[in-house]
Design a protein around this motif. Structure first.
Motif, PDB file in Angstrom:
ATOM      1  N   ILE A 392      -3.592  14.301 -16.229  1.00 49.92           N
ATOM      2  CA  ILE A 392      -2.677  13.260 -15.786  1.00 49.92           C
ATOM      3  C   ILE A 392      -3.470  12.338 -14.868  1.00 49.92           C
ATOM      4  CG2 ILE A 392      -0.621  12.722 -14.420  1.00 49.92           C
ATOM      5  CD1 ILE A 392       0.054  13.912 -17.111  1.00 49.92           C
ATOM      6  N   MET A 393      -3.648  11.106 -15.306  1.00 49.10           N
ATOM      7  CA  MET A 393      -4.463  10.119 -14.582  1.00 49.10           C
ATOM      8  C   MET A 393      -3.537   9.051 -14.035  1.00 49.10           C
ATOM      9  SD  MET A 393      -7.220  10.210 -17.576  1.00 49.10           S
ATOM     10  CE  MET A 393      -5.823  10.637 -18.608  1.00 49.10           C
ATOM     11  N   LEU A 394      -3.380   9.057 -12.730  1.00 48.42           N
ATOM     12  CA  LEU A 394      -2.448   8.152 -12.074  1.00 48.42           C
ATOM     13  C   LEU A 394      -3.205   7.138 -11.228  1.00 48.42           C
ATOM     14  CD1 LEU A 394       0.224  10.753 -10.917  1.00 48.42           C
ATOM     15  CD2 LEU A 394       0.361   9.224 -12.902  1.00 48.42           C
ATOM     16  N   GLU A 395      -2.644   5.942 -11.176  1.00 49.50           N
ATOM     17  CA  GLU A 395      -3.200   4.906 -10.309  1.00 49.50           C
ATOM     18  C   GLU A 395      -2.051   4.011  -9.867  1.00 49.50           C
ATOM     19  OE1 GLU A 395      -7.078   1.969 -10.116  1.00 49.50           O
ATOM     20  OE2 GLU A 395      -6.358   2.621 -12.077  1.00 49.50           O
ATOM     21  N   GLU A 396      -1.791   4.041  -8.572  1.00 47.17           N
ATOM     22  CA  GLU A 396      -0.726   3.223  -8.006  1.00 47.17           C
ATOM     23  C   GLU A 396      -1.260   2.519  -6.769  1.00 47.17           C
ATOM     24  OE1 GLU A 396       1.994   2.647  -9.471  1.00 47.17           O
ATOM     25  OE2 GLU A 396       2.640   4.413 -10.613  1.00 47.17           O
ATOM     26  N   ASP A 397      -0.663   1.386  -6.437  1.00 53.89           N
ATOM     27  CA  ASP A 397      -1.177   0.536  -5.376  1.00 53.89           C
ATOM     28  C   ASP A 397      -0.368   0.738  -4.089  1.00 53.89           C
ATOM     29  OD1 ASP A 397      -2.827  -0.296  -7.392  1.00 53.89           O
ATOM     30  OD2 ASP A 397      -1.721  -2.142  -7.799  1.00 53.89           O
ATOM     31  N   ALA A 398      -1.096   0.849  -2.971  1.00 54.33           N
ATOM     32  CA  ALA A 398      -0.459   1.176  -1.695  1.00 54.33           C
ATOM     33  C   ALA A 398      -1.135   0.395  -0.573  1.00 54.33           C
ATOM     34  CB  ALA A 398      -0.549   2.675  -1.420  1.00 54.33           C
ATOM     35  N   ALA A 399      -0.390   0.213   0.514  1.00 52.91           N
ATOM     36  CA  ALA A 399      -0.893  -0.535   1.673  1.00 52.91           C
ATOM     37  C   ALA A 399      -0.957   0.380   2.891  1.00 52.91           C
ATOM     38  CB  ALA A 399       0.011  -1.730   1.972  1.00 52.91           C
ATOM     39  N   LEU A 400      -1.981   0.157   3.712  1.00 54.96           N
ATOM     40  CA  LEU A 400      -2.124   0.836   4.990  1.00 54.96           C
ATOM     41  C   LEU A 400      -1.729  -0.153   6.080  1.00 54.96           C
ATOM     42  CD1 LEU A 400      -3.010   3.175   6.788  1.00 54.96           C
ATOM     43  CD2 LEU A 400      -5.387   2.430   6.489  1.00 54.96           C
ATOM     44  N   THR A 401      -0.533   0.013   6.629  1.00 57.51           N
ATOM     45  CA  THR A 401      -0.022  -0.885   7.670  1.00 57.51           C
ATOM     46  C   THR A 401       0.609  -0.062   8.781  1.00 57.51           C
ATOM     47  OG1 THR A 401       2.102  -1.123   6.514  1.00 57.51           O
ATOM     48  CG2 THR A 401       0.423  -2.781   6.060  1.00 57.51           C
ATOM     49  N   ASN A 402       0.423  -0.526  10.012  1.00 57.70           N
ATOM     50  CA  ASN A 402       0.953   0.192  11.180  1.00 57.70           C
ATOM     51  C   ASN A 402       0.533   1.657  11.181  1.00 57.70           C
ATOM     52  OD1 ASN A 402       2.374  -2.122  12.163  1.00 57.70           O
ATOM     53  ND2 ASN A 402       3.964  -1.742  10.629  1.00 57.70           N
ATOM     54  N   GLY A 403      -0.672   1.894  10.678  1.00 57.63           N
ATOM     55  CA  GLY A 403      -1.228   3.238  10.688  1.00 57.63           C
ATOM     56  C   GLY A 403      -0.695   4.175   9.630  1.00 57.63           C
ATOM     57  N   GLU A 404       0.122   3.688   8.705  1.00 57.24           N
ATOM     58  CA  GLU A 404       0.711   4.551   7.686  1.00 57.24           C
ATOM     59  C   GLU A 404       0.525   3.957   6.296  1.00 57.24           C
ATOM     60  OE1 GLU A 404       4.776   5.348   8.518  1.00 57.24           O
ATOM     61  OE2 GLU A 404       4.378   6.424  10.398  1.00 57.24           O
ATOM     62  N   MET A 405       0.345   4.843   5.337  1.00 58.95           N
ATOM     63  CA  MET A 405       0.255   4.429   3.937  1.00 58.95           C
ATOM     64  C   MET A 405       1.650   4.365   3.330  1.00 58.95           C
ATOM     65  SD  MET A 405      -2.923   3.907   2.975  1.00 58.95           S
ATOM     66  CE  MET A 405      -2.699   3.938   1.195  1.00 58.95           C
ATOM     67  N   ARG A 406       1.871   3.342   2.495  1.00 60.29           N
ATOM     68  CA  ARG A 406       3.139   3.255   1.764  1.00 60.29           C
ATOM     69  C   ARG A 406       2.891   2.621   0.403  1.00 60.29           C
ATOM     70  NH1 ARG A 406       5.199  -1.848   1.484  1.00 60.29           N
ATOM     71  NH2 ARG A 406       4.442  -3.402   2.988  1.00 60.29           N
ATOM     72  N   TRP A 407       3.646   3.077  -0.582  1.00 63.21           N
ATOM     73  CA  TRP A 407       3.548   2.494  -1.921  1.00 63.21           C
ATOM     74  C   TRP A 407       4.070   1.072  -1.881  1.00 63.21           C
ATOM     75  CZ3 TRP A 407       0.418   5.269  -4.507  1.00 63.21           C
ATOM     76  CH2 TRP A 407       0.444   6.659  -4.471  1.00 63.21           C
ATOM     77  N   LEU A 408       3.423   0.182  -2.599  1.00 68.47           N
ATOM     78  CA  LEU A 408       3.852  -1.207  -2.624  1.00 68.47           C
ATOM     79  C   LEU A 408       5.076  -1.420  -3.511  1.00 68.47           C
ATOM     80  CD1 LEU A 408       0.345  -2.878  -2.678  1.00 68.47           C
ATOM     81  CD2 LEU A 408       2.099  -3.240  -0.935  1.00 68.47           C
ATOM     82  N   HIS A 409       5.203  -0.597  -4.552  1.00 65.68           N
ATOM     83  CA  HIS A 409       6.403  -0.688  -5.401  1.00 65.68           C
ATOM     84  C   HIS A 409       6.645   0.669  -6.054  1.00 65.68           C
ATOM     85  CE1 HIS A 409       8.814  -1.865  -9.039  1.00 65.68           C
ATOM     86  NE2 HIS A 409       9.451  -2.544  -8.122  1.00 65.68           N
ATOM     87  N   GLY A 410       6.710   1.706  -5.236  1.00 69.43           N
ATOM     88  CA  GLY A 410       6.972   3.032  -5.770  1.00 69.43           C
ATOM     89  C   GLY A 410       5.832   3.566  -6.603  1.00 69.43           C
TER      90      GLY A 410
END
Length: 419
Positions: A392-410
């Motif tokens: 299973i090869m996954l690639e999703e885009d995420a941002a590091l802001t305010n010291g925390e990682m979060r998905w940009l669109h799930g």
């Protein structure tokens, strides 16, 4: 394309580009010059031999450098930054014109500006490590040295970290927009992995690849690499470097994998997801494939938790792989920054063939307000396929802001079902 979010007309895209550019020049450049203790930053290149940084510093209507383009960023003792251009073609509103061609040569003008400002550390784009920081050509370097003379030559320093910092940092406004870019990518993948595009037994992987490429083109998006579609099925394993003899026709029972990315609003996406092609009578994928995706999601959780400001890429890689191994996950991690480029400036967090770390680029730290492609894979034996190992090869885009990682669109948490 009613199923796709609106893509702005070029004129509106250009207006956004220029608004962001002014904000970036005013907010980020002074901070980065201070951080790297550079008093003057020189960006020098010629038309059609552009520095990797230059186009991100120019307004939207600039399609290339013109003749020889020289940008000068000069920081004074108070931290204020003067932005100058030595060019026959000005950039009004972005840079002050500092060269009068009828009065002196371009090289003499640069030498004069440097003498007048007397910078102690002059950053130039040379780097043995970063392509992004190595845009000064050999001839331009020789001409620069000739112009500076013996007094200022010892003050030249590499601006590699300045280049990387400029390219990797995102404004809050850019990160907000990034979520829409990633949503667009998800919509394209969802459409590709449906019966609107795939007719099992007829449609080939190449058909889907070119549908994706054409859809991006028609929508006004620019693919930054050729998309791929791969098949795994009983007796057909995934090959990292591809298999020219692999079956191309998509059949019921196949596990499909895609990789795609595009540029829009000057930013790049990069995404990988999976679909299962239903067999007659099926209404879901085999349990083993669903379990494999859940393990991939767990590895994503482990990986994001280890991405902390100040840690370097190699530290994140080692910590995440150690935790994954402790949970019995057969994992590989090879994440990279996203931004102006697809494989962008910033710390590498592994390569698929370098799971012990990447010397140099992997030693660069994570900073806040940056964006990453969280790219990884897991292997899992699927009982319904006779115990065959599936990746299973996954690639999703995420941002590091305010010291925390979060998905940009799930992220993908269930397989697309085709049929």
């Amino acid at each position: 394309m009613a199923w796709l979010p609106e893509i702005l007309p070029l004129r509106e895209q250009a207006a956004i580009h220029d608004t962001w550019l002014k904000m970036r020049l005013e907010r980020l450049v002074p901070e980065l010059l201070e951080r790297e203790q550079v008093d003057m930053w020189l960006v020098v290149c010629r038309e059609y031999n552009e520095d990797p940084v230059i186009m991100s510093l120019l307004p939207a209507t600039s399609m290339s450098a013109r003749r020889r383009t020289i940008l000068v960023f000069a920081r004074d003792a108070a931290g204020n930054v003067e932005r100058l251009t030595l060019s026959r073609y000005g950039y009004e509103g972005f840079y002050a014109a500092a060269w009068e061609p009828n009065a002196e040569t371009q090289r003499d003008c640069l030498a004069r500006l440097i003498r007048e400002r007397d910078p102690q550390r002059i950053g130039i784009n040379i780097s043995p490590l970063w392509a992004f920081g190595d845009g000064l050509s050999h001839i331009e370097y020789e001409l620069l040295c000739s112009a500076l003379g013996e007094e200022f030559l010892p003050r030249l320093v590499s601006a590699e970290r300045l280049c990387v910092g400029w390219l990797e940092r995102r404004l809050p406004e850019e990160i907000t927009a990034y979520s829409r870019l990633v949503e667009i990518g998800h919509r394209i993948i969802a459409r590709a992995f449906s019966t609107a595009v795939i007719h099992p037994g007829i449609t080939t992987t190449d058909d889907v690849v070119w549908w994706m490429r054409q859809t991006m083109q028609d929508a006004g998006l620019s693919a930054w690499f050729q998309p791929t579609i791969d098949i795994q099925a009983p007796g057909i394993a995934f090959a990292f470097l591809g298999d020219d003899d692999a079956r191309k026709v998509i059949q019921p029972g196949d596990l499909l994998h895609c990789d795609m990315g595009f540029h829009y609003l000057g930013l790049a996406t990069d995404q990988q997801q999976h679909a299962y092609v239903l067999r007659p009578g099926e209404n879901d994928a085999p349990q083993g494939l669903r379990e494999a995706l859940a393990i991939g999601n767990r590895l994503q959780d482990i990986h994001l938790a280890e991405m902390q400001v100040g840690r370097c890429g190699n530290e994140v890689l080692s910590a995440a792989l150690t935790k994954a191994q402790a949970e019995g996950i057969r994992a590989q991690i090879y994440s990279h920054p996203l931004g102006v480029h697809g494989h962008a400036a910033g710390p590498l967090i592994g390569l698929w063939d370098q799971q012990s770390g990447v010397p140099g680029i992997g030693d660069y730290p994570l900073y806040d307000d940056t964006v990453y492609s969280i790219e990884l894979n897991i292997a899992h034996n699927v009982p319904e396929w006779g115990g065959q190992a599936v990746r299973i090869m996954l690639e999703e885009d995420a941002a590091l802001t305010n010291g925390e990682m979060r998905w940009l669109h799930g992220r993908q948490e269930s397989l697309y079902l085709v049929g």
